[in-house]
Design a protein around this motif. Sequence first.
Motif, PDB file in Angstrom:
ATOM      1  N   ARG A  14       0.842  -1.188   0.073  1.00 29.56           N
ATOM      2  CA  ARG A  14       0.028  -0.065   0.043  1.00 29.56           C
ATOM      3  C   ARG A  14       0.906   1.210   0.070  1.00 29.56           C
ATOM      4  NH1 ARG A  14      -3.624  -0.446   5.030  1.00 29.56           N
ATOM      5  NH2 ARG A  14      -4.354   1.723   4.377  1.00 29.56           N
ATOM      6  N   GLU A  15       0.597   2.215  -0.773  1.00 31.44           N
ATOM      7  CA  GLU A  15       1.328   3.333  -1.127  1.00 31.44           C
ATOM      8  C   GLU A  15       1.468   4.115   0.377  1.00 31.44           C
ATOM      9  OE1 GLU A  15       3.858   6.321  -3.007  1.00 31.44           O
ATOM     10  OE2 GLU A  15       3.158   4.289  -3.545  1.00 31.44           O
ATOM     11  N   VAL A  16       0.636   4.334   0.917  1.00 32.22           N
ATOM     12  CA  VAL A  16       0.621   5.067   2.207  1.00 32.22           C
ATOM     13  C   VAL A  16       1.361   4.441   3.154  1.00 32.22           C
ATOM     14  CG1 VAL A  16      -1.578   3.914   3.364  1.00 32.22           C
ATOM     15  CG2 VAL A  16      -0.741   6.084   4.107  1.00 32.22           C
ATOM     16  N   LYS A  17       1.434   3.149   3.284  1.00 32.13           N
ATOM     17  CA  LYS A  17       2.378   2.319   4.439  1.00 32.13           C
ATOM     18  C   LYS A  17       3.843   2.641   3.614  1.00 32.13           C
ATOM     19  CE  LYS A  17       1.557  -1.153   6.464  1.00 32.13           C
ATOM     20  NZ  LYS A  17       1.236  -2.725   7.042  1.00 32.13           N
ATOM     21  N   GLU A  18       4.096   2.179   2.297  1.00 32.06           N
ATOM     22  CA  GLU A  18       5.324   2.634   1.781  1.00 32.06           C
ATOM     23  C   GLU A  18       5.921   3.868   2.190  1.00 32.06           C
ATOM     24  OE1 GLU A  18       5.998   1.973  -2.367  1.00 32.06           O
ATOM     25  OE2 GLU A  18       5.334  -0.047  -2.087  1.00 32.06           O
ATOM     26  N   GLN A  19       5.109   4.834   2.102  1.00 28.95           N
ATOM     27  CA  GLN A  19       5.571   6.522   2.301  1.00 28.95           C
ATOM     28  C   GLN A  19       6.062   6.449   3.836  1.00 28.95           C
ATOM     29  OE1 GLN A  19       6.382   8.739   0.107  1.00 28.95           O
ATOM     30  NE2 GLN A  19       5.774   7.254  -1.657  1.00 28.95           N
ATOM     31  N   ASP A  20       5.144   5.981   4.652  1.00 31.17           N
ATOM     32  CA  ASP A  20       5.550   6.019   6.010  1.00 31.17           C
ATOM     33  C   ASP A  20       6.769   5.351   6.397  1.00 31.17           C
ATOM     34  OD1 ASP A  20       4.581   6.572   8.725  1.00 31.17           O
ATOM     35  OD2 ASP A  20       4.437   4.493   9.194  1.00 31.17           O
ATOM     36  N   ARG A  21       7.240   4.147   5.700  1.00 26.08           N
ATOM     37  CA  ARG A  21       8.581   3.579   6.039  1.00 26.08           C
ATOM     38  C   ARG A  21       9.544   4.271   5.480  1.00 26.08           C
ATOM     39  NH1 ARG A  21       8.385  -0.775   9.667  1.00 26.08           N
ATOM     40  NH2 ARG A  21       6.447  -1.924   9.275  1.00 26.08           N
ATOM     41  N   MET A  22       9.151   4.888   4.372  1.00 23.12           N
ATOM     42  CA  MET A  22      10.420   5.825   3.567  1.00 23.12           C
ATOM     43  C   MET A  22      10.838   7.087   4.392  1.00 23.12           C
ATOM     44  SD  MET A  22       9.020   5.674  -0.389  1.00 23.12           S
ATOM     45  CE  MET A  22      10.286   6.628  -0.851  1.00 23.12           C
ATOM     46  N   ARG A  23       9.889   7.698   5.231  1.00 23.62           N
ATOM     47  CA  ARG A  23       9.964   8.815   6.001  1.00 23.62           C
ATOM     48  C   ARG A  23      10.779   8.400   7.130  1.00 23.62           C
ATOM     49  NH1 ARG A  23       4.759  10.118   4.606  1.00 23.62           N
ATOM     50  NH2 ARG A  23       3.868   9.069   6.491  1.00 23.62           N
ATOM     51  N   HIS A  24      10.457   7.095   7.475  1.00 21.40           N
ATOM     52  CA  HIS A  24      11.056   6.492   8.902  1.00 21.40           C
ATOM     53  C   HIS A  24      12.757   6.251   8.598  1.00 21.40           C
ATOM     54  CE1 HIS A  24      12.472   3.363  11.647  1.00 21.40           C
ATOM     55  NE2 HIS A  24      11.441   4.110  12.729  1.00 21.40           N
ATOM     56  N   VAL A  25      13.042   5.621   7.402  1.00 27.49           N
ATOM     57  CA  VAL A  25      14.024   5.245   6.985  1.00 27.49           C
ATOM     58  C   VAL A  25      15.083   6.818   6.674  1.00 27.49           C
ATOM     59  CG1 VAL A  25      15.768   4.341   5.246  1.00 27.49           C
ATOM     60  CG2 VAL A  25      13.568   3.134   6.140  1.00 27.49           C
ATOM     61  N   ARG A  26      14.408   7.438   6.007  1.00 28.54           N
ATOM     62  CA  ARG A  26      15.136   9.006   5.643  1.00 28.54           C
ATOM     63  C   ARG A  26      15.332   9.818   6.945  1.00 28.54           C
ATOM     64  NH1 ARG A  26      11.263   9.279   0.980  1.00 28.54           N
ATOM     65  NH2 ARG A  26       9.991  10.875   2.541  1.00 28.54           N
ATOM     66  N   THR A  27      14.452   9.726   7.822  1.00 28.50           N
ATOM     67  CA  THR A  27      14.626  10.564   9.107  1.00 28.50           C
ATOM     68  C   THR A  27      15.827   9.820   9.808  1.00 28.50           C
ATOM     69  OG1 THR A  27      12.212  11.007   8.815  1.00 28.50           O
ATOM     70  CG2 THR A  27      13.521  11.442  11.209  1.00 28.50           C
ATOM     71  N   LEU A  28      15.689   8.565  10.145  1.00 31.14           N
ATOM     72  CA  LEU A  28      16.717   7.957  11.109  1.00 31.14           C
ATOM     73  C   LEU A  28      18.259   7.793  10.239  1.00 31.14           C
ATOM     74  CD1 LEU A  28      14.754   5.228  12.840  1.00 31.14           C
ATOM     75  CD2 LEU A  28      15.472   7.594  13.686  1.00 31.14           C
ATOM     76  N   ASN A  29      18.136   7.764   8.731  1.00 32.29           N
ATOM     77  CA  ASN A  29      19.278   7.629   7.922  1.00 32.29           C
ATOM     78  C   ASN A  29      19.687   6.057   8.151  1.00 32.29           C
ATOM     79  OD1 ASN A  29      20.979   8.090   5.682  1.00 32.29           O
ATOM     80  ND2 ASN A  29      22.546   8.520   7.119  1.00 32.29           N
ATOM     81  N   CYS A  30      18.840   5.280   8.423  1.00 28.65           N
ATOM     82  CA  CYS A  30      18.957   3.929   8.889  1.00 28.65           C
ATOM     83  C   CYS A  30      18.109   2.951   8.628  1.00 28.65           C
ATOM     84  CB  CYS A  30      19.264   4.072  10.525  1.00 28.65           C
ATOM     85  SG  CYS A  30      19.945   2.584  11.273  1.00 28.65           S
ATOM     86  N   ASN A  31      18.322   1.586   8.465  1.00 25.30           N
ATOM     87  CA  ASN A  31      17.238   0.617   8.722  1.00 25.30           C
ATOM     88  C   ASN A  31      17.280   0.092  10.169  1.00 25.30           C
ATOM     89  OD1 ASN A  31      18.510  -0.675   5.586  1.00 25.30           O
ATOM     90  ND2 ASN A  31      16.847   0.717   5.615  1.00 25.30           N
ATOM     91  N   THR A  32      16.141   0.150  10.688  1.00 22.61           N
ATOM     92  CA  THR A  32      16.105  -0.490  12.052  1.00 22.61           C
ATOM     93  C   THR A  32      15.422  -1.770  12.203  1.00 22.61           C
ATOM     94  OG1 THR A  32      14.184   0.739  12.616  1.00 22.61           O
ATOM     95  CG2 THR A  32      16.108   1.707  13.039  1.00 22.61           C
ATOM     96  N   GLY A  33      14.417  -2.245  11.132  1.00 22.79           N
ATOM     97  CA  GLY A  33      13.745  -3.697  11.093  1.00 22.79           C
ATOM     98  C   GLY A  33      14.167  -4.159  10.171  1.00 22.79           C
ATOM     99  N   PRO A  34      14.459  -5.553  10.409  1.00 23.15           N
ATOM    100  CA  PRO A  34      15.054  -6.508   9.266  1.00 23.15           C
ATOM    101  C   PRO A  34      13.928  -6.908   8.272  1.00 23.15           C
ATOM    102  CG  PRO A  34      15.009  -7.573  11.181  1.00 23.15           C
ATOM    103  CD  PRO A  34      14.804  -6.221  11.391  1.00 23.15           C
ATOM    104  N   VAL A  35      14.042  -7.108   7.008  1.00 24.57           N
ATOM    105  CA  VAL A  35      13.072  -7.638   6.061  1.00 24.57           C
ATOM    106  C   VAL A  35      13.435  -9.273   6.418  1.00 24.57           C
ATOM    107  CG1 VAL A  35      12.406  -7.896   3.671  1.00 24.57           C
ATOM    108  CG2 VAL A  35      13.156  -5.793   4.414  1.00 24.57           C
ATOM    109  N   PHE A  36      12.436 -10.062   6.271  1.00 29.20           N
ATOM    110  CA  PHE A  36      12.343 -11.261   6.784  1.00 29.20           C
ATOM    111  C   PHE A  36      12.167 -12.260   5.368  1.00 29.20           C
ATOM    112  CE2 PHE A  36      10.159 -14.405   9.609  1.00 29.20           C
ATOM    113  CZ  PHE A  36      10.822 -15.584   9.332  1.00 29.20           C
ATOM    114  N   LEU A  37      13.445 -12.670   4.871  1.00 26.95           N
ATOM    115  CA  LEU A  37      13.565 -13.331   3.583  1.00 26.95           C
ATOM    116  C   LEU A  37      14.057 -14.872   3.858  1.00 26.95           C
ATOM    117  CD1 LEU A  37      16.050 -10.957   1.869  1.00 26.95           C
ATOM    118  CD2 LEU A  37      13.739 -10.881   1.699  1.00 26.95           C
ATOM    119  N   ALA A  38      13.480 -15.610   2.953  1.00 29.79           N
ATOM    120  CA  ALA A  38      13.792 -16.714   3.000  1.00 29.79           C
ATOM    121  C   ALA A  38      14.454 -17.467   1.637  1.00 29.79           C
ATOM    122  CB  ALA A  38      12.597 -17.662   2.963  1.00 29.79           C
TER     123      ALA A  38
END
Length: 299
Positions: A14-38
């Motif tokens: 969902r675009e709104v959730k993507e934008q929220d996550r992008m603001r979080h990453v840009r503000t902290l200049n950091c990834n804080t939560g890992p993507v869960f891959l297999a």
Amino acid sequence: EYDADRIKKHEFTREVKEQDRMRHVRTLNCNTGPVFLAYRSAPAVDDMLMAVTKREPEYNFVSDDGIRHTLWVVSEPKAVADIVSAFAPIDALYVADGHHRSASGAKVANQRRDANPCHGGEEEYNYFLSVIFPHNQLKIMDYNRVIKDLAGMTPQEFTNAVSEKFTIEPASVSSPVKPKTFGMYLEGAWYTLTARPGTYPESDPVLSLDASILQNNLFNPILGIGDPRKDERIDFVGGIRGMKELEKRVNNGWKVAFAMYPTSMEELMRIADAGKTMPPKSTWFEPKLRSGLVLHPLD
């Protein structure tokens, strides 16, 4: 790898959730939560990881939610090189949990690339934080449904309508024990629904999913729930909360609950390989990976 679809997805974002996550990453200049891959389990990788995890971990603790987290750090150059080499033949990774985190990570990387005239491709912003598990060590839990009303029908009228596409029997257990069957909690009693033959295309990896069968043969045509992402008459309950939570919701005002048989990792990977997407809320992974345990600065 993400842009080239070597990291495969199985859900829409969902675009709104993507934008929220992008603001979080840009503000902290950091990834804080890992993507869960297999990844599809590979003996060469699995053997190396088994060897690493036999030694003492750097971190080993139980968090406030009762989940134990254990972390081993691999920093020896040869060990790192061996793991990289072992992963080289693996042609794809699969997003298990974290579609919005991965999408936002890729979009922030593209923004940084476009803004950097000296972009070289190895900058930290080109990568997002992830944790990768072999598929045979992952378990998908059920992701259940509760419905607010019966679209104006009486319980008897509702079950009569349901019986056209499903067989209905009193249930001895609340949880379904095999695919294409569902638990239904209605008026204080559990029933087993079994999809009738011919009500779904068996060869279609998406339409033959349990979530699709229930959506296409019951929620949409009988209850008028066409878009479960937006309709407030439906809610979703993670399997970690158990059948008692479904009973509680119905006993406290919701009209009917459905217990799902869990989607398998093989189904997830087959759908992702086909470039298709699952219905919403098809998978529930538990436990959730702890945010903040490992950080990835973008520069």
